[in-house]
Design a protein around this motif. Structure first.
Motif, PDB file in Angstrom:
ATOM      1  N   ALA A 159       0.834  -1.203   0.000  1.00 20.23           N
ATOM      2  CA  ALA A 159       0.000   0.000   0.000  1.00 20.23           C
ATOM      3  C   ALA A 159       0.870   1.256   0.000  1.00 20.23           C
ATOM      4  CB  ALA A 159      -0.931  -0.008   1.205  1.00 20.23           C
ATOM      5  N   SER A 160       1.898   1.273   0.854  1.00 22.91           N
ATOM      6  CA  SER A 160       2.804   2.426   0.899  1.00 22.91           C
ATOM      7  C   SER A 160       3.626   2.536  -0.380  1.00 22.91           C
ATOM      8  CB  SER A 160       3.733   2.314   2.110  1.00 22.91           C
ATOM      9  OG  SER A 160       2.999   2.379   3.321  1.00 22.91           O
ATOM     10  N   ALA A 161       4.037   1.389  -0.927  1.00 24.38           N
ATOM     11  CA  ALA A 161       4.791   1.407  -2.180  1.00 24.38           C
ATOM     12  C   ALA A 161       3.954   2.017  -3.300  1.00 24.38           C
ATOM     13  CB  ALA A 161       5.217  -0.014  -2.550  1.00 24.38           C
ATOM     14  N   ASN A 162       2.671   1.650  -3.349  1.00 23.98           N
ATOM     15  CA  ASN A 162       1.787   2.206  -4.366  1.00 23.98           C
ATOM     16  C   ASN A 162       1.570   3.704  -4.164  1.00 23.98           C
ATOM     17  OD1 ASN A 162       1.369  -0.178  -5.810  1.00 23.98           O
ATOM     18  ND2 ASN A 162      -0.265  -0.824  -4.436  1.00 23.98           N
ATOM     19  N   LYS A 163       1.522   4.133  -2.909  1.00 23.79           N
ATOM     20  CA  LYS A 163       1.375   5.567  -2.633  1.00 23.79           C
ATOM     21  C   LYS A 163       2.573   6.342  -3.168  1.00 23.79           C
ATOM     22  CE  LYS A 163      -1.475   5.073   1.531  1.00 23.79           C
ATOM     23  NZ  LYS A 163      -1.511   5.234   3.012  1.00 23.79           N
ATOM     24  N   VAL A 164       3.760   5.760  -3.043  1.00 19.14           N
ATOM     25  CA  VAL A 164       4.957   6.418  -3.574  1.00 19.14           C
ATOM     26  C   VAL A 164       4.856   6.556  -5.086  1.00 19.14           C
ATOM     27  CG1 VAL A 164       7.449   6.216  -3.888  1.00 19.14           C
ATOM     28  CG2 VAL A 164       6.424   5.636  -1.677  1.00 19.14           C
ATOM     29  N   VAL A 165       4.489   5.459  -5.761  1.00 22.37           N
ATOM     30  CA  VAL A 165       4.402   5.465  -7.222  1.00 22.37           C
ATOM     31  C   VAL A 165       3.370   6.472  -7.704  1.00 22.37           C
ATOM     32  CG1 VAL A 165       3.812   4.079  -9.243  1.00 22.37           C
ATOM     33  CG2 VAL A 165       5.187   3.078  -7.420  1.00 22.37           C
ATOM     34  N   VAL A 166       2.177   6.402  -7.123  1.00 29.76           N
ATOM     35  CA  VAL A 166       1.093   7.283  -7.554  1.00 29.76           C
ATOM     36  C   VAL A 166       1.378   8.732  -7.170  1.00 29.76           C
ATOM     37  CG1 VAL A 166      -1.354   7.811  -7.292  1.00 29.76           C
ATOM     38  CG2 VAL A 166      -0.606   5.438  -7.456  1.00 29.76           C
ATOM     39  N   GLY A 167       1.869   8.943  -5.956  1.00 25.05           N
ATOM     40  CA  GLY A 167       2.185  10.301  -5.527  1.00 25.05           C
ATOM     41  C   GLY A 167       3.232  10.950  -6.415  1.00 25.05           C
ATOM     42  N   PHE A 168       4.247  10.174  -6.781  1.00 27.61           N
ATOM     43  CA  PHE A 168       5.305  10.673  -7.664  1.00 27.61           C
ATOM     44  C   PHE A 168       4.736  11.038  -9.031  1.00 27.61           C
ATOM     45  CE2 PHE A 168       9.499   9.443  -9.945  1.00 27.61           C
ATOM     46  CZ  PHE A 168       9.871  10.773  -9.999  1.00 27.61           C
ATOM     47  N   ALA A 169       3.901  10.145  -9.575  1.00 30.13           N
ATOM     48  CA  ALA A 169       3.319  10.391 -10.892  1.00 30.13           C
ATOM     49  C   ALA A 169       2.413  11.619 -10.877  1.00 30.13           C
ATOM     50  CB  ALA A 169       2.540   9.162 -11.351  1.00 30.13           C
ATOM     51  N   VAL A 170       1.577  11.744  -9.856  1.00 35.84           N
ATOM     52  CA  VAL A 170       0.664  12.882  -9.763  1.00 35.84           C
ATOM     53  C   VAL A 170       1.438  14.187  -9.564  1.00 35.84           C
ATOM     54  CG1 VAL A 170      -1.164  13.926  -8.374  1.00 35.84           C
ATOM     55  CG2 VAL A 170      -1.266  11.489  -8.933  1.00 35.84           C
ATOM     56  N   ALA A 171       2.505  14.132  -8.757  1.00 40.71           N
ATOM     57  CA  ALA A 171       3.309  15.337  -8.528  1.00 40.71           C
ATOM     58  C   ALA A 171       3.923  15.832  -9.834  1.00 40.71           C
ATOM     59  CB  ALA A 171       4.406  15.034  -7.504  1.00 40.71           C
TER      60      ALA A 171
END
Length: 436
Positions: A159-171
């Motif tokens: 879950a945290s790994a996915n947050k990193v991926v998605v957060g990075f992409a959205v940023a």
């Protein structure tokens, strides 16, 4: 045979928890992939063909260098920590040392060499500064962010790994939208500043996110140095192969074909993210399952192959169906984009098939074999892609792409099955010796 049946029951029930995890994170992964594509579309439209081609070229070189940065230490962290959480401080320190040392060396090499080939500004000082920012951003900062994702994967915190991926992409999407749409940024020189600030903020957030997992113990894990090199070299060679066709096309075709092809390739990479997400979920468990031999995970890998094939087919069909929308996203100047995307989208299926075998070899620690098959395939593929792109552009480029990927399926699965048989035979001999 018996040992395999004990360690891994047959049927699909053992895979159900991983399927549930994949479905649960599917929305986040789709969002991340969509955000990456929107970012690319914004940059392609607002930078224009010429500036966008320069951006693609520098980014391509950085993508090669980022695989050198760290010397493959991230995979070692995932594999060792997945098996023994107590190894985390030492493996984190190992990563920090190798990433810093190799990253600084690559940065110095890049800022010395690239200003002779790329002009982002007429002012030599500004040109140097812009290239330096691009390299720091796309090598060092990207490595820090990806390392955070891998740390969470090593702890099975998907879950945290996915947050990193998605957060990075959205940023990155937000940064591109602000820079290009709100502030009319239209040059790579200006975008370099925006991109750098965005990556710094994400990297700071990532470092704060992993503070609770423990402090690093700074030391080199010497036995993992060759394993890390074996892991990273195939990615470097593959990155070289992936850019051989772009380089030749830039010499023998128009800027529009080169730009459209690079966008189609990025779409292919985005569609592969759905398969990569599956591999990320599977890798820590595969590392544990193969600790006593690759044959213990044989049925597991077969089931992963079936899932990866279905996922990749769905991704290819989606790209094919939505291809006519692409000119509205990227701009009317990309006239070849629809045909290129539809021609290339099916390559994700063989790519997914051979990546499953390659990931299984990596999880089991057979990095020398993995590096050999991917490395030789990439070297041969680079030559074939370059020749085909020169001889019959762009049709030859697409044909060579499929020939290479199908050949990789045959090669990687042949190597995988060889080690499965070898480990099974060694286990049988050990069992017989124990009985005697």
């Amino acid at each position: 045979m018996a040992s395999e049946g004990v360690t891994e029951p047959r049927g699909y029930r053992p895979l159900l928890p991983m399927v549930v995890s994949y479905i649960a994170s599917g929305g986040s992964l789709v969002l991340g992939s969509a955000a990456q594509l929107v970012t690319f579309a914004i940059l392609a439209r607002w930078l224009g063909v010429h500036e966008f081609s320069v951006f693609v070229a520098i980014t391509a070189l950085a993508n090669i260098a980022v695989h050198l940065c760290g010397l493959g230490a991230m995979e070692c962290l995932v594999r060792r920590v997945a098996r023994d959480r107590a190894m985390y401080p030492q493996m984190l320190g190992h990563n920090i040392i190798l990433t810093t040392a190799s990253g600084v060396a690559l940065l110095l090499l890049g800022v010395v060499a690239l200003p002779f080939f790329f002009t982002l500004s007429a002012d030599p000082v500004k040109n140097f500064a812009a290239i330096a920012l691009m390299l720091i951003t796309n090598i060092l900062l990207v490595r820090i962010i990806v390392l955070t994702e891998q740390i969470f994967i090593a702890h099975s915190d998907f879950a945290s790994a996915n947050k990193v991926v998605v957060g990075f992409a959205v940023a990155r999407t937000v940064a591109a939208a602000l820079a290009c749409i709100a502030f009319s940024v239209s040059t790579v020189e200006s975008w370099a500043v925006w991109q750098f600030v965005c990556h710094v903020l994400v990297a700071i957030a990532c470092m704060r996110a992993i503070r609770g997992l423990g402090k690093p113990h700074y030391s080199i894990v010497r036995e993992e140095l060759p394993q890390g090199l074996y892991f990273s070299i195939p990615f470097i060679l593959r990155a070289l192969r992936q850019n051989a066709d772009l380089l030749v096309l830039s010499l023998v075709t128009t800027a529009e074909i080169v730009s459209s092809y690079s966008v189609a390739r990025r779409i292919l990479e985005s569609s592969y993210l759905s398969v990569d997400a599956l591999n990320r979920l599977i890798y820590p468990g595969s590392a544990r399952a193969t600790a006593a031999g690759l044959h213990h995970a044989f049925q597991r890998v077969r089931r992963v192959l079936a899932a990866a094939t279905l996922i990749s087919l769905a991704a290819a069909v989606t790209v094919f169906a939505l291809a006519p929308v692409l000119p509205h996203l990227f701009g009317k100047d990309y006239v070849s984009l629809v045909g290129f995307a539809r021609s290339l989208c099916w390559a994700v299926v063989p790519l997914a098939a051979w990546s499953v075998a390659a990931e299984a070899l990596g999880a089991s620690g057979y990095h020398a074999a993995r590096a050999t098959v991917i490395g030789l395939g990439s070297i041969a593929g680079a030559g074939l892609a370059a020749w085909a792109s020169w001889y019959a552009p762009p049709a030859g480029t697409f044909v060579s792409f499929y020939v290479i990927e199908v050949a990789m399926v045959i090669a990687t699965w042949s190597v995988f099955l060889h080690f499965v048989r070898r480990d099974r035979e060694q286990a049988a001999l050990t069992f017989e010796a124990g009985r005697a």
